[in-house]
Design an enzyme around this catalytic site. Structure first.
Site, PDB file in Angstrom:
ATOM      1  N   ASN A 195       0.856  -1.179   0.000  1.00  8.27           N
ATOM      2  CA  ASN A 195       0.000   0.000   0.000  1.00  8.27           C
ATOM      3  C   ASN A 195       0.898   1.237   0.000  1.00  8.27           C
ATOM      4  O   ASN A 195       2.128   1.133   0.117  1.00  8.27           O
ATOM      5  CB  ASN A 195      -0.979  -0.004   1.180  1.00  8.27           C
ATOM      6  CG  ASN A 195      -0.285  -0.025   2.534  1.00  8.27           C
ATOM      7  OD1 ASN A 195       0.751   0.621   2.732  1.00  8.27           O
ATOM      8  ND2 ASN A 195      -0.838  -0.770   3.481  1.00  8.27           N
ATOM      9  N   LEU A 196       0.307   2.403  -0.133  1.00  8.14           N
ATOM     10  CA  LEU A 196       1.109   3.619  -0.302  1.00  8.14           C
ATOM     11  C   LEU A 196       2.001   3.879   0.905  1.00  8.14           C
ATOM     12  O   LEU A 196       3.171   4.278   0.752  1.00  8.14           O
ATOM     13  CB  LEU A 196       0.192   4.822  -0.545  1.00  8.14           C
ATOM     14  CG  LEU A 196       0.887   6.160  -0.811  1.00  8.14           C
ATOM     15  CD1 LEU A 196       1.793   6.064  -2.024  1.00  8.14           C
ATOM     16  CD2 LEU A 196      -0.144   7.270  -0.987  1.00  8.14           C
ATOM     17  N   GLU A 198       3.280   1.651   3.022  1.00 13.66           N
ATOM     18  CA  GLU A 198       4.389   0.693   2.991  1.00 13.66           C
ATOM     19  C   GLU A 198       5.403   1.071   1.913  1.00 13.66           C
ATOM     20  O   GLU A 198       6.621   0.945   2.123  1.00 13.66           O
ATOM     21  CB  GLU A 198       3.836  -0.712   2.724  1.00 13.66           C
ATOM     22  CG  GLU A 198       2.976  -1.258   3.868  1.00 13.66           C
ATOM     23  CD  GLU A 198       2.148  -2.466   3.456  1.00 13.66           C
ATOM     24  OE1 GLU A 198       1.681  -3.195   4.350  1.00 13.66           O
ATOM     25  OE2 GLU A 198       1.946  -2.670   2.237  1.00 13.66           O
ATOM     26  N   ASP A 264      -5.531  -8.346   1.106  1.00 12.43           N
ATOM     27  CA  ASP A 264      -5.603  -9.791   0.842  1.00 12.43           C
ATOM     28  C   ASP A 264      -6.431 -10.062  -0.401  1.00 12.43           C
ATOM     29  O   ASP A 264      -6.083 -10.900  -1.236  1.00 12.43           O
ATOM     30  CB  ASP A 264      -6.225 -10.525   2.032  1.00 12.43           C
ATOM     31  CG  ASP A 264      -5.400 -10.410   3.303  1.00 12.43           C
ATOM     32  OD1 ASP A 264      -4.193 -10.139   3.201  1.00 12.43           O
ATOM     33  OD2 ASP A 264      -5.971 -10.592   4.390  1.00 12.43           O
TER      34      ASP A 264
END
Length: 474
Positions: A195-196, A198, A264
């Site tokens: 995600n952004l 991370e 997920d």
């Protein structure tokens, strides 16, 4: 992009990573505890769902693909519950059992659809808890079409490089949901899906899309990645590939209810679509649709193939209207999976009049979906004689498809709809006019499998034949 539903039953995906059990306690709260300034929850319902890498596998299985799962669980009741839940979903598991650490469990307390508290029961795993992963993966990898590494930073994925090398040697795509500030452990993967937040922890802050693309391209080159998919919440997701223009996909969620497990769902759909043989761009676009469905659910929840197909049809504007018999069979199957009741009626519908409109509106009230099957031009001619139909089949279907009460329209060549009824098996067969129930053609077929037959009257004593005769007289 012209998207189609993949043949998920051809896909086989191996998932390796941090498995966990998600527990939910639901209840109402109406007072504050006298012991401390906290709400008192009266628990009325509890549920247990596979989480982490287990939720990835569950999403893959919900699409109709074959999912295999390798991970570590404790020698405890939570581990048994997790195995039973996955077995019930037809997921093949090969767990390594830790004798001194518990199954990772997250307990969430929910009141009025809001998460009040989360409690984690876990201890980080080490190399001893996953030293069998490579051997287990080696036994099953030759039968797989894709590998997913689901990393939740709980210690299960100690040697990603060995697993990546094993898959690359067999030309199996490797998809990684990464964690941590060091992505070098995923070097050589086919696709990373951070995600952004991370992503920025690794490459630094991005003040613009151009900067995000530039830093993403450098990361792909450094880590020998074939692609990078950055999920960006309400801004959708961005797919980056070396020497190709970036692909920005807007968020599809109409209402964000809970983002738990959305990542997920994304990696599960991308993996299952790629494993079925479709290209990465289509896999990402379908994953974007699935993410929009996932965030509209509470907690970790799998997105099923009927849900995804319905969203795809809605995206393409084909969730209702004129359909082929093959398309209708699939649409009816999906509608039934959503618990919808199917109503069927048939006729010539040569000239649509007020009687037809009122009749179809009443028929629609008998269920959730209304199918209108009309006789072909040749069939109408055989039934009504020379000079009929007045309107050809394509025009008759276009008018019917424009009515709000009608979901699906198709035509049939036979003089009766009996073959269609045997294939579609509607819940309710409706006929209009001065019939008795036992006179309705196909009624015995529908009653034979437990359906019902209803006879409705046309309003205002309207008749197509009467309208045609009146026009001819004038």
């Amino acid at each position: 992009m012209n998207l189609t539903m993949p043949f998920f039953d051809r896909a086989r995906v191996l998932v390796i990573g941090d498995v966990m059990l998600d527990r939910y306690w639901h209840g109402n709260t109406s007072r504050i505890s006298p012991e401390a300034p906290v709400p008192v929850i009266k628990v009325s319902q509890s549920e247990e769902r596979p989480g982490g890498a287990a939720n990835v596998a569950l999403n893959i299985a919900a699409l109709g693909a074959a999912a295999c799962l390798i991970g570590t669980i404790g020698d405890d009741d939570a581990g048994i519950v997790l195995q039973n839940r996955l077995k019930a979903a037809s997921i093949h598991t090969d767990f390594q059992i830790s004798r001194n650490k518990p199954t990772i469990t997250k307990l969430r307390v929910i009141s009025r659809h809001q998460q009040i508290l989360r409690m984690d029961f876990e201890e980080s795993f080490d190399a001893r808890d996953s030293n069998e992963f490579a051997r287990k993966a080696g036994l099953i990898m030759p039968q797989m079409d894709a590998l997913v590494l689901s990393d939740y930073a709980k210690g299960s994925l100690q040697d990603c490089q060995a697993l990546i090398a094993m898959a690359r040697m067999r030309r199996i795509p490797v998809l990684v949901d990464p964690k941590g500030k060091d992505f070098s452990r995923y070097r050589g993967a086919t696709l990373l899906t951070p995600n952004l937040q991370e992503f920025e922890q690794v490459v630094g802050g991005c003040d613009s899309e151009q900067q995000m693309v530039s830093k993403g391209s450098a990361l792909m080159q450094e880590l020998d990645l074939q692609a990078l998919l950055v999920t960006r919440g309400e801004q959708g997701m961005t797919l980056l590939r070396p020497n190709q223009p970036e692909l920005h996909l807007p968020a599809r969620a109409r209402e964000v209810f809970d983002v738990t497990g959305a990542g997920d769902t994304v990696i599960a759909v991308v993996a299952a679509v790629m494993a079925s043989g479709q290209p990465l761009t289509e896999a990402v676009a379908l994953a974007n649709l699935a993410a929009g469905i996932a965030v509209g659910k509470l907690g970790t929840a799998a997105v099923s193939a009927p849900e995804l197909r319905f969203a795809l049809q809605g995206e393409q504007g084909s969730e209702r209207g004129v359909v082929s018999e093959e398309q209708l069979l699939q649409a009816v199957e999906d509608a039934r999976a959503r618990g919808e009741k199917i109503v069927f009626t048939n006729g010539c519908f040569d000239i649509i009049h007020a009687g037809h409109v009122g009749y179809l509106e009443e028929a629609r009230k008998l269920g959730h979906r209304l199918i209108v099957a009309i006789n072909s031009d040749a069939s109408v001619k055989r039934l009504k004689g020379e000079g009929r139909p007045i309107n050809p089949v394509d025009r008759r279907m276009a008018v019917l498809a424009g009515l709000e009460a009608v979901d699906w329209v198709l035509y049939f060549e036979d003089d009766t709809p009996e073959r269609l009824l045997r294939n579609l098996k509607p819940d309710v067969l409706v006929k209009g006019g001065d019939y008795r129930e036992h006179q309705v053609v196909g009624g015995d077929i529908v009653k034979g499998y437990g359906g019902s037959v209803k006879v409705l009257s046309f309003i205002d004593s309207c008749s197509t034949t009467a309208i045609v005769n009146k026009i001819r007289q004038q």
